[in-house]
Write a protein that holds these residues in place. Structure first.
Motif, PDB file in Angstrom:
ATOM      1  N   GLY A  49       0.777  -1.227   0.000  1.00 49.75           N
ATOM      2  CA  GLY A  49       0.000   0.000   0.000  1.00 49.75           C
ATOM      3  C   GLY A  49       0.805   1.270   0.000  1.00 49.75           C
ATOM      4  N   THR A  50       2.135   1.181  -0.138  1.00 46.22           N
ATOM      5  CA  THR A  50       2.955   2.392  -0.116  1.00 46.22           C
ATOM      6  C   THR A  50       3.022   3.065  -1.481  1.00 46.22           C
ATOM      7  OG1 THR A  50       4.950   1.088  -0.534  1.00 46.22           O
ATOM      8  CG2 THR A  50       4.367   1.507   1.767  1.00 46.22           C
ATOM      9  N   GLU A  51       2.786   2.310  -2.552  1.00 52.15           N
ATOM     10  CA  GLU A  51       2.799   2.908  -3.881  1.00 52.15           C
ATOM     11  C   GLU A  51       1.574   3.804  -4.054  1.00 52.15           C
ATOM     12  OE1 GLU A  51       3.279  -0.361  -3.381  1.00 52.15           O
ATOM     13  OE2 GLU A  51       5.274  -0.804  -4.165  1.00 52.15           O
ATOM     14  N   PRO A  52       1.634   4.732  -5.007  1.00 53.96           N
ATOM     15  CA  PRO A  52       0.496   5.633  -5.238  1.00 53.96           C
ATOM     16  C   PRO A  52      -0.781   4.841  -5.512  1.00 53.96           C
ATOM     17  CG  PRO A  52       2.428   6.382  -6.441  1.00 53.96           C
ATOM     18  CD  PRO A  52       2.780   5.046  -5.878  1.00 53.96           C
ATOM     19  N   PRO A  53      -1.931   5.359  -5.126  1.00 53.06           N
ATOM     20  CA  PRO A  53      -3.184   4.608  -5.274  1.00 53.06           C
ATOM     21  C   PRO A  53      -3.524   4.265  -6.717  1.00 53.06           C
ATOM     22  CG  PRO A  53      -3.588   6.882  -4.583  1.00 53.06           C
ATOM     23  CD  PRO A  53      -2.125   6.638  -4.420  1.00 53.06           C
ATOM     24  N   ASP A  54      -3.200   5.138  -7.663  1.00 52.39           N
ATOM     25  CA  ASP A  54      -3.495   4.803  -9.061  1.00 52.39           C
ATOM     26  C   ASP A  54      -2.634   3.628  -9.531  1.00 52.39           C
ATOM     27  OD1 ASP A  54      -1.270   6.504  -8.787  1.00 52.39           O
ATOM     28  OD2 ASP A  54      -1.416   7.176 -10.874  1.00 52.39           O
ATOM     29  N   VAL A  55      -1.406   3.579  -9.031  1.00 53.27           N
ATOM     30  CA  VAL A  55      -0.531   2.456  -9.365  1.00 53.27           C
ATOM     31  C   VAL A  55      -1.062   1.169  -8.740  1.00 53.27           C
ATOM     32  CG1 VAL A  55       1.800   1.508  -9.100  1.00 53.27           C
ATOM     33  CG2 VAL A  55       1.491   3.932  -9.648  1.00 53.27           C
ATOM     34  N   CYS A  56      -1.477   1.255  -7.480  1.00 53.56           N
ATOM     35  CA  CYS A  56      -2.023   0.071  -6.797  1.00 53.56           C
ATOM     36  C   CYS A  56      -3.269  -0.453  -7.525  1.00 53.56           C
ATOM     37  CB  CYS A  56      -2.374   0.417  -5.354  1.00 53.56           C
ATOM     38  SG  CYS A  56      -0.942   0.728  -4.298  1.00 53.56           S
ATOM     39  N   ALA A  57      -4.135   0.452  -7.945  1.00 55.84           N
ATOM     40  CA  ALA A  57      -5.363   0.027  -8.624  1.00 55.84           C
ATOM     41  C   ALA A  57      -5.032  -0.714  -9.916  1.00 55.84           C
ATOM     42  CB  ALA A  57      -6.246   1.240  -8.914  1.00 55.84           C
ATOM     43  N   TYR A  58      -4.091  -0.187 -10.686  1.00 55.21           N
ATOM     44  CA  TYR A  58      -3.723  -0.851 -11.932  1.00 55.21           C
ATOM     45  C   TYR A  58      -3.032  -2.190 -11.645  1.00 55.21           C
ATOM     46  CZ  TYR A  58      -1.790  -1.770 -16.531  1.00 55.21           C
ATOM     47  OH  TYR A  58      -1.477  -2.366 -17.726  1.00 55.21           O
ATOM     48  N   ALA A  59      -2.161  -2.209 -10.631  1.00 57.25           N
ATOM     49  CA  ALA A  59      -1.414  -3.428 -10.307  1.00 57.25           C
ATOM     50  C   ALA A  59      -2.353  -4.543  -9.861  1.00 57.25           C
ATOM     51  CB  ALA A  59      -0.383  -3.131  -9.222  1.00 57.25           C
ATOM     52  N   LEU A  60      -3.347  -4.228  -9.068  1.00 58.88           N
ATOM     53  CA  LEU A  60      -4.279  -5.256  -8.590  1.00 58.88           C
ATOM     54  C   LEU A  60      -5.138  -5.806  -9.719  1.00 58.88           C
ATOM     55  CD1 LEU A  60      -5.338  -3.648  -5.189  1.00 58.88           C
ATOM     56  CD2 LEU A  60      -3.743  -5.532  -5.562  1.00 58.88           C
ATOM     57  N   ALA A  61      -5.336  -5.003 -10.759  1.00 60.77           N
ATOM     58  CA  ALA A  61      -6.114  -5.474 -11.910  1.00 60.77           C
ATOM     59  C   ALA A  61      -5.250  -6.184 -12.946  1.00 60.77           C
ATOM     60  CB  ALA A  61      -6.820  -4.290 -12.571  1.00 60.77           C
ATOM     61  N   ASN A  62      -3.931  -6.030 -12.827  1.00 57.68           N
ATOM     62  CA  ASN A  62      -3.000  -6.633 -13.792  1.00 57.68           C
ATOM     63  C   ASN A  62      -1.857  -7.272 -13.002  1.00 57.68           C
ATOM     64  OD1 ASN A  62      -3.906  -5.379 -16.641  1.00 57.68           O
ATOM     65  ND2 ASN A  62      -4.086  -3.809 -15.052  1.00 57.68           N
TER      66      ASN A  62
END
Length: 931
Positions: A836-849
């Motif tokens: 959860g330390t990465e930016p939220p937009d990055v986390c959202a994309y990472a969890l979907a990919n």
């Protein structure tokens, strides 16, 4: 088989050094000004000393570099974020060098072009308009073209169909060259059989002449063999070229003539058996021939002395025995040929000549191979035994490869109809399967990771993906050969009638009437001549470079990245085509980017690979490539020399930045450095999966100034069969990652004190293959050790406390013992820690990919969210690594960028204390990356 490259002489090493000296001295003056008075930069030692002196004095300016690795649009997007982070802390323009490879060159070329157009480009990387908060047009242009190959998506998109149309058009144009070339090769066995059929009724004097000429050629071939093995000096021996011209070619020509002799109907004997009296005179001829050649060979070895003493008697007598056995085997082969062709007891002329074409030449070569083996056995205790065994093993390898290749081709061509009949309807199932296999091999083979991928079996054993793709390629080639052979054989009667060479023709030749098979032989010969003419004529307008996939790729890179770098002025340019969006002004000459005196930093070095798949350096059989750079000042390497950039790659100002970007990113190439595979490369050439570029060898200024070869067919053949090297007039350049994918190699050569590496390569398991490859080659080639004492970068999900970077120390040998040997590599790599330390937009994309941030490099069609996620991750990671500026004066950085390291500053102090005690025990010459 490549001949071994001789060890460079002292003069050759001096020449290589002087080539480098001129280039590196010019770069020093460009970046740092003239050296102190009296410090002439005329040797590498003096240049390196001047570079290291930059760290001394009241205002030290250590040499620095930022490297942007390969990895396609993924690496470019990540590197953009890294560049923005360094620019935000006013560090970007402190770097002297910008070293780019492949995808890193996309954004590196964009930055270089933007800086050329706008001195405030670095500040603009993070600028936003005061009103609407929009990014500069240069950045907005990157987002517009994140999907740079087909910016407008969809089945009905003009970009999609334009891409498909361009590929199909180029493929068809290339096949205008490839198809006649393939036809000419396939018709060679047909010509051989046709000539054999025609020769059956030729007069005895003709056949006897064939045998006499064959004996002369055999004498030449065997004399060359003896000279090569027994010469006492280098001048006495033979090179690979001489071996091919004076032994291999004469031997096979002699074998063909013996086959022609064997089909003469005048010496048919119904009572003759396979072991017949004909073996006796042939054996005698073998004894006589080898007897004469033995005297000649020993004369060469003993300095023209023909004395025969006891030490030479054993090999002399051994040659006589071996010659007799070899001659007897050839005679036995002639008896077999007689039996096959004899109309009263053979299998018929048609089948007999087919078998003779397939096995006849191989039988004679095999007979000589047996003779040589017997000779080696009888002389096993000879003082020169090891030399002769090695020499004959190399020559036998050539014979074996050529014999098997010819036999396989002949069998497929001459039995094409029988194979089709045998398979019947199943053949038409095999056709689409093999075509699909070829297409898949061409597509997957374009990935530089192919050789690293493994397919696991149930037992845990591994099969190389390259082996599987090679098998698919072979299936495709075999099927296509059978189909094309069947088509050509069906067309030959029509072709013979068209040339008035049919059965009713009254054409005469050499003063005697045509035999039954002569019209067919003439028709095949004429067909081969026509195919050869088409190939030669078509290869001039159908340029080997222009109609490859490279131009398609380069033009879209230039539109996306270099066009964006022009900002609003470029988008509104009156020269931009309103239909396609292309503009020739987007693509400046590389020489025009020479760093101005007012902005001497970020000197752009584009890294490429010069392919030497058939090179002579046996130690490079894994590499199969040399480094090759193009900067605004010079192009080349120390092996082939350097050209001024404005006189390399084009006669009107030199190579363009877009061409450099495309060559540096030419991952999909038939010859691709240490990833090269001959079979896969051949298929990729046929399917026009070719992003590499043929350019003149810099050692030849006239050729180097051209945009490519005029007669591209010769380069196509080299590309087809992996015959690229650094000695021909034109060299084949491809992705810099085919040699070294980080851009680190050339920066260490230039003795940079701080090198920041942005590694955006696809490495989901954090195996650090690219880093290990760079460290290994730097140690082997330069004797410079790079030590990473601790790497705490982990793959996704493995360790939430892992770092995004690692620090390596460079040990330049000339600084050993001076106390001033602190030089570093800051290695930055994309990672996602799931904490959860990465930016939220990055986390959202990472969890979907779930493969983020190492999605496949084959995906070059990035969406807005995909590009932004990698850019945002790069910015976040670089910000995290750099932290806030320290107390040091930013106008005079000490130890390069050390004051700006947050997480590593304390570690550097500990690192230097440990380094003072000596290198770690586990380190070898090229320190392995440790964890």
């Amino acid at each position: 088989m490549a001949r071994p490259r001789k060890t460079p002489s002292v003069n050759e090493r001096d020449e290589q050094e002087q080539r480098l000296v001129k280039v590196l001295a010019d770069e020093f003056e460009t970046l740092h000004g003239m050296p102190p008075a009296g410090a002439a930069l005329d040797t590498l030692e003096k240049i390196y000393a001047a570079v290291h002196q930059l760290r001394d004095g009241d205002h030290p300016q250590p040499r620095t570099a930022i490297c942007l690795s390969g990895g396609g649009i993924r690496s470019a997007s990540f590197a953009l974020g890294v560049l923005q982070a360094f620019a935000s802390k006013e560090l970007l323009e402190r770097f002297h060098y910008l070293s780019t490879v492949s995808g890193g060159g996309y954004v590196g070329g964009w930055l270089t072009a933007w800086r050329r157009n706008n001195a405030a480009a670095a500040a603009g990387l993070n600028a936003r308009s005061s009103g609407l908060g929009r990014e500069p047009p240069e950045l907005r242009g990157l987002r517009v073209y994140s999907n740079y190959l087909t910016p407008k998506l969809g089945v009905l998109s003009a970009d999609t169909w334009a891409l498909a149309a361009l590929y199909v058009r180029n493929l068809l144009l290339n096949w205008v060259v490839y198809l006649p070339l393939a036809a000419a090769v396939i018709l060679l066995p047909v010509l051989a059989q046709s000539v054999l059929k025609a020769a059956v009724l030729w007069p005895p004097i003709v056949h006897q002449s064939f045998m006499g000429l064959a004996c002369l050629l055999l004498v030449l071939a065997l004399y060359t063999s003896l000279r090569g093995r027994q010469g006492t000096t280098r001048a006495d021996r033979v090179s690979q070229g001489e071996f091919l011209r004076l032994e291999l070619l004469p031997l096979y020509a002699a074998a063909l003539l013996v086959c022609l002799y064997s089909v003469g109907a005048y010496h048919y004997d119904p009572a003759r058996t396979l072991i017949s009296p004909i073996t006796v005179p042939i054996a005698a001829l073998g004894v006589a021939t080898f007897h004469i050649l033995t005297w000649i060979g020993f004369a060469v070895r003993s300095g023209k002395s023909l004395r025969l003493d006891w030490p030479t008697a054993i090999p002399f007598l051994s040659w006589l025995v071996a010659g007799g056995i070899g001659g007897a085997l050839i005679g036995w082969g002639l008896a077999i040929a007689d039996g096959l062709m004899n109309p009263q007891g053979g299998i018929g002329i048609d089948h007999g000549t087919r078998l003779l074409v397939i096995f006849g030449v191989g039988w004679i070569a095999g007979s000589l191979f047996v003779a040589e083996a017997i000779y080696l056995g009888l002389t096993s205790y000879s003082p020169r035994g090891d030399d002769e065994r090695e020499w004959l093993a190399r020559s036998s390898g050539w014979f074996l490869a050529l014999t098997l290749g010819w036999g396989l081709l002949s069998a497929l061509v001459l039995f094409a109809a029988d194979i089709r009949t045998l398979l019947q309807s199943g053949f038409w199932v095999l056709f689409p399967v093999s075509a699909g296999a070829g297409a898949i091999a061409a597509g997957i083979g374009s990935s530089a990771q192919t050789l690293a991928n493994l397919v696991r079996s149930k037992k845990g054993e591994s099969v190389s993906m390259t082996t599987i793709l090679s098998a698919a390629s072979l299936l495709f080639l075999v099927t296509m050969t059978i189909i094309l052979a069947k088509v050509l054989l069906t067309m030959l009667p029509w072709w013979a009638d068209l040339l008035d060479l049919g059965p009713t023709s009254k054409l005469g030749i050499l003063g005697f009437a045509l035999t039954a098979g002569t019209p067919a032989a003439l028709a095949v010969a004429a067909a081969i001549a026509v195919c050869a003419a088409i190939v030669l004529l078509a290869s001039v307008p159908i340029n080997v470079n222009r109609f490859s996939s490279h131009s398609l790729y380069r033009n879209r890179l230039a539109r996306a990245f270099l066009g964006s770098a022009r900002g609003d002025d470029g988008l509104d340019s009156p020269t931009r085509d309103p239909l396609t969006g292309f503009d020739a002004k987007d693509n400046p000459r590389m020489a025009e980017l020479a760093t101005p005196a007012s902005r001497p930093r970020l000197f752009h070095v584009a890294n490429m690979a010069l392919n030497v798949v058939s090179g002579r350096n046996n130690a490079w059989q894994e590499r199969k490539a040399e480094p090759f750079i193009v900067s605004p000042r010079a192009a080349g390497n120390e092996y082939v020399g350097f050209c001024p950039t404005d006189r390399f790659g084009a006669p009107d100002g030199g190579i363009t930045l877009g061409t450099c970007m495309a060559i540096s990113g030419a991952a999909a190439s038939p010859n691709q450095g240490y990833h090269s595979s001959p079979l896969i490369g051949l298929i990729m050439t046929l399917f026009n999966v070719r992003l590499g570029w043929w350019l003149g060898n810099p050692r030849n200024p006239e050729k180097a100034a051209r945009a490519g070869p005029r007669w591209g067919i010769f380069q196509v053949v080299k590309e087809l069969f992996g015959l690229t090297n650094d000695e021909s007039s034109y060299v084949y350049l491809s992705d810099g990652g085919h040699f070294e994918n980080l851009g680190l190699y050339e920066m260490v050569r230039r003795r940079c004190h701080m090198i920041v590496v942005s590694d955006g390569g696809c490495d989901p398991n954090c195996a650090f293959e690219d880093l290990g490859n760079a460290v290994r080659k730097i140690w082997i080639d330069f004797g410079i050790r790079i030590d990473f004492r601790k790497i705490e970068i982990r793959k996704r999900g493995a360790d939430k406390d892992a770092l995004y970077c690692a620090l390596g120390r460079i040990y330049y040998p000339e600084l050993k013992g001076t106390g001033k040997d602190a030089s570093y590599v800051l290695y930055i790599k994309p990672g996602f820690h799931d904490n959860g330390t990465e930016p939220p937009d990055v986390c959202a994309y990472a969890l979907a990919n779930l493969t983020f941030p190492h999605e496949t490099t084959a995906d070059q069609f990035f969406s807005e969210s995909q590009m932004e996620s990698y850019r945002s991750l790069g910015r976040y990671i670089a910000d995290t690594v750099l932290g806030e500026p320290g107390p040091a004066d930013k106008t005079a950085p000490t130890e390069a960028l050390q004051p700006y390291w947050k997480h590593l500053s304390e570690y550097i102090v500990q690192y230097d204390k440990q380094a003072a005690a000596g290198p770690p025990v586990k380190s070898s010459g090229a320190s392995a990356t440790s964890r």
